[in-house]
Each structure stands twice: as C-alpha cells, then as structure tokens.
Write a protein that holds these residues in place. Structure first.
Motif, PDB file in Angstrom:
ATOM      1  N   SER A 103       0.805  -1.217   0.000  1.00  0.00           N
ATOM      2  CA  SER A 103       0.000   0.000   0.000  1.00  0.00           C
ATOM      3  C   SER A 103       0.841   1.272   0.000  1.00  0.00           C
ATOM      4  O   SER A 103       1.873   1.357   0.664  1.00  0.00           O
ATOM      5  CB  SER A 103      -0.911   0.008   1.234  1.00  0.00           C
ATOM      6  OG  SER A 103      -1.552   1.264   1.375  1.00  0.00           O
ATOM      7  N   SER A 105      -1.292   4.123   0.327  1.00  0.00           N
ATOM      8  CA  SER A 105      -2.425   4.973   0.680  1.00  0.00           C
ATOM      9  C   SER A 105      -2.096   5.785   1.930  1.00  0.00           C
ATOM     10  O   SER A 105      -1.131   5.509   2.635  1.00  0.00           O
ATOM     11  CB  SER A 105      -3.673   4.120   0.921  1.00  0.00           C
ATOM     12  OG  SER A 105      -3.434   3.186   1.958  1.00  0.00           O
ATOM     13  N   LEU A 134      -2.238  -3.686  -2.864  1.00  0.00           N
ATOM     14  CA  LEU A 134      -2.190  -3.921  -1.416  1.00  0.00           C
ATOM     15  C   LEU A 134      -1.782  -5.359  -1.093  1.00  0.00           C
ATOM     16  O   LEU A 134      -2.489  -6.106  -0.424  1.00  0.00           O
ATOM     17  CB  LEU A 134      -3.540  -3.594  -0.772  1.00  0.00           C
ATOM     18  CG  LEU A 134      -3.727  -2.129  -0.354  1.00  0.00           C
ATOM     19  CD1 LEU A 134      -3.712  -1.208  -1.568  1.00  0.00           C
ATOM     20  CD2 LEU A 134      -5.021  -1.945   0.398  1.00  0.00           C
ATOM     21  N   ASN A 170      -4.205   3.210  -5.699  1.00  0.00           N
ATOM     22  CA  ASN A 170      -4.043   1.996  -4.908  1.00  0.00           C
ATOM     23  C   ASN A 170      -5.136   1.000  -5.269  1.00  0.00           C
ATOM     24  O   ASN A 170      -6.303   1.384  -5.448  1.00  0.00           O
ATOM     25  CB  ASN A 170      -4.099   2.320  -3.416  1.00  0.00           C
ATOM     26  CG  ASN A 170      -2.787   2.879  -2.908  1.00  0.00           C
ATOM     27  OD1 ASN A 170      -1.907   2.152  -2.478  1.00  0.00           O
ATOM     28  ND2 ASN A 170      -2.645   4.207  -2.966  1.00  0.00           N
ATOM     29  N   GLU A 225      -8.493   5.069   2.331  1.00  0.00           N
ATOM     30  CA  GLU A 225      -8.586   3.883   3.177  1.00  0.00           C
ATOM     31  C   GLU A 225      -9.999   3.296   3.162  1.00  0.00           C
ATOM     32  O   GLU A 225     -10.170   2.073   3.101  1.00  0.00           O
ATOM     33  CB  GLU A 225      -8.171   4.213   4.617  1.00  0.00           C
ATOM     34  CG  GLU A 225      -6.698   4.512   4.803  1.00  0.00           C
ATOM     35  CD  GLU A 225      -5.816   3.319   4.491  1.00  0.00           C
ATOM     36  OE1 GLU A 225      -6.267   2.167   4.658  1.00  0.00           O
ATOM     37  OE2 GLU A 225      -4.663   3.542   4.070  1.00  0.00           O
TER      38      GLU A 225
END
Length: 257
Positions: A103, A105, A134, A170, A225
C-alpha cells in the motif's frame, strides 16, 4: 501516422520485481516504453537523491518485449532525473511508477519511493501516476490490476493532468470481479504507531528492527482507506506544493520580526 506516446516506467521495488514487469507489459500496449529503475529494492526511500556518491546506469535485457531498459544504482527519484536528463531522446508524455508491492495509501505516500518517482516526474511537468497493489508479497498476483492500470493510464493521456498534480492509485488485493469500481478520494488521516524491537547481536552490540501498527484515525467515507476497505480502487490527486494555505492568514497575525 500518429506518434505513440513515450512512457517512462520506474518503481522502488527494483527492476526485477514482478510488479514492474506487469506494468511494462501493460504500457507496451499503449506506447513506446523506456524503463529506468533501481537495481535493488528502494522501498521507503521517499524522495531521496544521490549526492555523495557516483551513479551507474546499465542498459539491460530482462525479458521479451519492445521496451528499452536501464538498471540504475540510485533511488527512484534518481532514476527519473537520469531518464529525463541523460537517457531519453525526448521528454516523455507520461511517467508511471510501480506497480508497488504494498500500500501507498494515506500517510504511506510520504515515505513511498514509488510515489516520489511520480512526484519527481511531476516536478518536471510530466504527467505521472503511481500504482500500488495492497499485497507486500514478492509473488503477488497482479492480474486484477492490469485493466485498471490500462484504463487509468489511457484517461491521463487523453485528459492530461494540471501542472503540479500527480495521481496516487491503490488497488485492493482482491480478484478483479470483486473490485466494485474506482473512487476519487482524499488521503486518509492515518499513521503508523511505531515501535523498535531492540536486540543484541553476537558481538554484544544493540540493534533495532522497526515495527508497529497502522492506525486509521479518519472516519470519513471519502478517503482512500475507506475505498480500499470496501473493495474500490482509490485515486488520490497529489500535489507537491506543501504550502498550508489555510494557515497563512493566521500566521500573518503573529508578531513576527
């Protein structure tokens, strides 16, 4: 005949990483590809550049494909600088970085070599995208990423990006048919609560391993997220002008001398 876009490909996991090999294959379907990537993993390097030692670049062939590839001894930002100043015949139409293993993010964007390479391109006025999956595993499955990487790349080439803006993309670690779509998001307010695991080596000297846990402090549903947790690809437009404009007026009320 219309000239194909020239696409610079780089990453921070190293030129042999499966993520960048996947990214190269996708970019070969879109334009003329030149790869300039680190010769070893550079994760967490942020926007570091090499100033106190020499840089080496070697032209190499890793796998089949029409791309031209260079292996660089420096950081992701070094790779972009060298590509633009020394290796490319013209300014690229696009720079893509990744696909990162893991990730980038929320707060991770600050530490990311992947995103710093994209930002470096953006500083030079080149449209740029950082792609991350991810999944930190070396043998991560990037199949579900391909269609999103392709479509987002084509949209950037078609619509361009404003000066000073790059995209942080992402992709959740789920199968393609489980991904619900793409969401444009803001960066979540989240951070790592860090600890150091202190140990002693056989020579009796202390050493440390950085550990910790990721804490999302943001309850908003418009964040990267939240999108990723709910099965969406997140896109955050990132600017490298770090000025806190909202605080300038108040700061000017201080008795500064």
């Amino acid at each position: 005949m219309t000239e194909k876009p020239l696409i610079l490909v780089t990453n921070d996991d190293g030129i042999n990483a499966p993520g960048i090999r996947t990214l190269i294959k996708v970019m070969n379907t879109i334009g003329d590809v030149v790869v300039v990537a680190p010769d070893s993993p550079q994760s967490g390097m942020g926007h570091a550049i090499t100033v106190d030692t020499t840089l080496y670049v070697n032209k190499i062939v890793i796998d089949d494909g029409p791309q031209t590839e260079y292996r660089c001894s420096g950081t992701p930002a070094d790779c972009v600088k060298l590509a633009i100043r020394e290796l490319l015949s013209r300014t690229p139409d696009l720079c893509v970085s990744g696909i990162n293993h893991g990730s980038n993010s929320s707060i991770n964007v600050v530490y990311s070599g992947t995103m710093s390479a994209a930002v470096e391109a953006g500083i030079e006025g080149i449209p740029a995208i950082g792609f991350s999956l991810l999944d930190y595993a070396w043998d991560a499955n990037f199949e579900a990423s391909k269609s999103f990487v392709e479509s987002i790349t084509k949209q950037v080439l078609k619509n361009k990006l404003p000066n000073g803006i790059v995209l942080n993309v992402n992709i959740p670690n789920i199968s393609e048919n489980e991904i619900k779509g793409v969401k444009v998001c803001r960066q979540a307010r989240a951070n790592w609560v860090e600890e150091f695991d202190k140990r002693i080596n056989p020579m009796g000297k202390d050493y440390y391993w950085l550990t910790g846990k990721f804490v999302n402090l943001d309850g908003g549903e418009d964040t990267d997220e939240h999108a990723l947790e709910n099965g969406y690809v997140s896109i955050v437009p990132v600017q490298f002008d770090l000025t806190a404009y909202s605080f300038m007026k108040e700061l000017n009320t201080w008795e500064l001398k």
